[in-house]
Every structure is written in structure tokens, then in C-alpha cells.
Enzyme design. Structure first.
Site, PDB file in Angstrom:
ATOM      1  N   VAL A   3     112.277 -51.453 -14.676  1.00 50.05           N
ATOM      2  CA  VAL A   3     111.497 -50.443 -13.973  1.00 50.05           C
ATOM      3  C   VAL A   3     110.040 -50.860 -14.106  1.00 50.05           C
ATOM      4  O   VAL A   3     109.517 -50.962 -15.217  1.00 50.05           O
ATOM      5  CB  VAL A   3     111.722 -49.034 -14.555  1.00 50.05           C
ATOM      6  CG1 VAL A   3     110.949 -47.998 -13.757  1.00 50.05           C
ATOM      7  CG2 VAL A   3     113.208 -48.690 -14.582  1.00 50.05           C
ATOM      8  N   ILE A   4     109.414 -51.141 -12.976  1.00 46.27           N
ATOM      9  CA  ILE A   4     108.043 -51.651 -12.960  1.00 46.27           C
ATOM     10  C   ILE A   4     107.129 -50.566 -12.393  1.00 46.27           C
ATOM     11  O   ILE A   4     107.377 -50.036 -11.309  1.00 46.27           O
ATOM     12  CB  ILE A   4     107.956 -52.948 -12.128  1.00 46.27           C
ATOM     13  CG1 ILE A   4     108.921 -54.000 -12.723  1.00 46.27           C
ATOM     14  CG2 ILE A   4     106.529 -53.470 -12.095  1.00 46.27           C
ATOM     15  CD1 ILE A   4     109.118 -55.228 -11.866  1.00 46.27           C
TER      16      ILE A   4
ATOM     17  N   HIS B 211     107.034 -42.143  -9.725  1.00 45.52           N
ATOM     18  CA  HIS B 211     108.439 -42.555  -9.648  1.00 45.52           C
ATOM     19  C   HIS B 211     108.872 -43.308 -10.912  1.00 45.52           C
ATOM     20  O   HIS B 211     109.953 -43.072 -11.455  1.00 45.52           O
ATOM     21  CB  HIS B 211     108.645 -43.417  -8.391  1.00 45.52           C
ATOM     22  CG  HIS B 211     110.062 -43.820  -8.165  1.00 45.52           C
ATOM     23  ND1 HIS B 211     111.016 -42.940  -7.710  1.00 45.52           N
ATOM     24  CD2 HIS B 211     110.679 -45.000  -8.341  1.00 45.52           C
ATOM     25  CE1 HIS B 211     112.172 -43.575  -7.615  1.00 45.52           C
ATOM     26  NE2 HIS B 211     111.999 -44.826  -7.991  1.00 45.52           N
TER      27      HIS B 211
ATOM     28  N   TYR C 248     120.324 -51.082 -25.251  1.00 45.00           N
ATOM     29  CA  TYR C 248     119.321 -50.731 -24.249  1.00 45.00           C
ATOM     30  C   TYR C 248     118.540 -51.981 -23.837  1.00 45.00           C
ATOM     31  O   TYR C 248     117.695 -52.464 -24.580  1.00 45.00           O
ATOM     32  CB  TYR C 248     118.401 -49.678 -24.862  1.00 45.00           C
ATOM     33  CG  TYR C 248     117.388 -49.080 -23.937  1.00 45.00           C
ATOM     34  CD1 TYR C 248     117.756 -48.176 -22.968  1.00 45.00           C
ATOM     35  CD2 TYR C 248     116.037 -49.410 -24.051  1.00 45.00           C
ATOM     36  CE1 TYR C 248     116.825 -47.595 -22.137  1.00 45.00           C
ATOM     37  CE2 TYR C 248     115.093 -48.836 -23.223  1.00 45.00           C
ATOM     38  CZ  TYR C 248     115.493 -47.941 -22.274  1.00 45.00           C
ATOM     39  OH  TYR C 248     114.559 -47.372 -21.454  1.00 45.00           O
TER      40      TYR C 248
ATOM     41  N   GLU D 119     120.878 -45.342 -11.767  1.00 44.13           N
ATOM     42  CA  GLU D 119     122.333 -45.226 -11.719  1.00 44.13           C
ATOM     43  C   GLU D 119     123.026 -45.806 -12.956  1.00 44.13           C
ATOM     44  O   GLU D 119     124.244 -45.657 -13.117  1.00 44.13           O
ATOM     45  CB  GLU D 119     122.880 -45.905 -10.459  1.00 44.13           C
ATOM     46  CG  GLU D 119     122.526 -45.195  -9.174  1.00 44.13           C
ATOM     47  CD  GLU D 119     121.096 -45.438  -8.680  1.00 44.13           C
ATOM     48  OE1 GLU D 119     120.569 -44.564  -7.967  1.00 44.13           O
ATOM     49  OE2 GLU D 119     120.507 -46.490  -9.022  1.00 44.13           O
TER      50      GLU D 119
END
Length: 156
Positions: A82-83, A89, A114, A59
Site C-alpha cells: 500500500v503506497i 485511501h 504480515y 481483500e
């Protein structure tokens, strides 16, 4: 040769937005702390830093775009983690978040730093959120400051 580059000093009255994911908050909260500390140490007043939370890294691009389009900030720091897990996914979220944040920056002309960690393990995330590998939230915040200054110089 003439060299133009941004400086790591906050211009007077600069406003920054930290757009941060709640998912993986153990990690993201450390990135937020690193980013806000770096900004304050480089002259950004606390009341000129806005924290905007979104559910997850997927999001981030929409919120970044809205903040940029509304003119709420001179620069934006996108923060998330993000792992990698046992499914695809991870790849989808990391890829789409990266593309979306870049598109928001290019469409708006507002510098977006970033600060999304894309890692294989929680241990790697912890290392990049303030231990062995420094704090990538702080690094992203400094990048945003430098880009704000550089964009102002290029506009002149």
C-alpha cells in the site's frame, strides 16, 4: 529459566499459503519471490507452497480467513503493498487490512505472517522488496515458519 521458541526449519510435510495482492504487482511479485525462495531454502517443498492472488490488499483478510478456516495451510503469509497517495485511501486500506489479517489469525489459530508494505513512495517499496532493506516477503515467510514450529511446541 526455560525458553521456548520456534526454529527456522520446516517441519516435515508443512504447508504454507502465500496470499498476495495483484495491485502494485511490480512490488508484490518481488515479495512473492522472496517469500517462496526463503521457504524453499528452509526446507519447504515447492509443491507444499500455494500462491493465492487477490485483487488488492484490502481483500487479503477475507482470503486469509478462508484459507485458515479450510485448513489448507499450516501457516499463511499475507503479501501486499500500500503506497501513500494524495488522498486518505492509503490510511483506510492499510488500517483495515492490518486489522483484518490480525483478526483472521486470532480467530483461526493459524499463524499468519504480515508481509504488507505500507510506504510513502514507490522507491521505499522497492527498497523493502529486495534491495537496500532486504526482502520483507522473505522476512514474513521466515516468521511464519518460526510461528508454525512454536505453535506446535506450545500444543505439545
Amino acid at each position: 529459566m526455560q525458553v521456548t521458541e520456534g526454529q527456522l526449519v520446516a517441519p516435515e510435510g508443512v504447508r504454507l499459503a502465500l496470499v498476495a495482492a495483484r495491485f502494485n504487482d511490480l512490488i508484490v511479485d518481488r515479495l512473492i519471490a522472496g517469500a517462496s525462495d526463503a521457504l524453499r531454502r528452509h526446507g519447504v517443498e515447492e509443491e507444499r507452497i500455494e500462491l493465492i492472488r487477490v485483487p488488492g490488499s484490502f481483500e487479503l483478510p477475507l482470503a486469509v480467513q478462508q484459507v485458515a478456516d479450510a485448513g489448507r495451510a499450516d501457516g499463511i503469509v499475507a503479501l501486499g503493498a500500500v503506497i501513500r497517495g494524495g488522498t486518505d485511501h492509503y490510511e483506510h486500506v492499510a488500517t483495515e487490512c492490518t486489522k483484518g489479517v490480525a483478526q483472521a489469525m486470532m480467530a483461526s489459530g493459524v499463524p499468519v505472517a504480515y508481509g504488507l508494505l505500507t510506504v510513502d513512495s514507490v522507491e521505499q517499496a522497492i527498497e523493502r522488496a529486495g534491495t537496500k532493506s532486504g526482502n520483507k516477503g522473505a522476512d514474513a515467510a521466515l516468521s511464519a515458519l518460526e510461528m508454525i514450529d512454536l505453535m506446535r511446541q506450545l500444543e505439545a
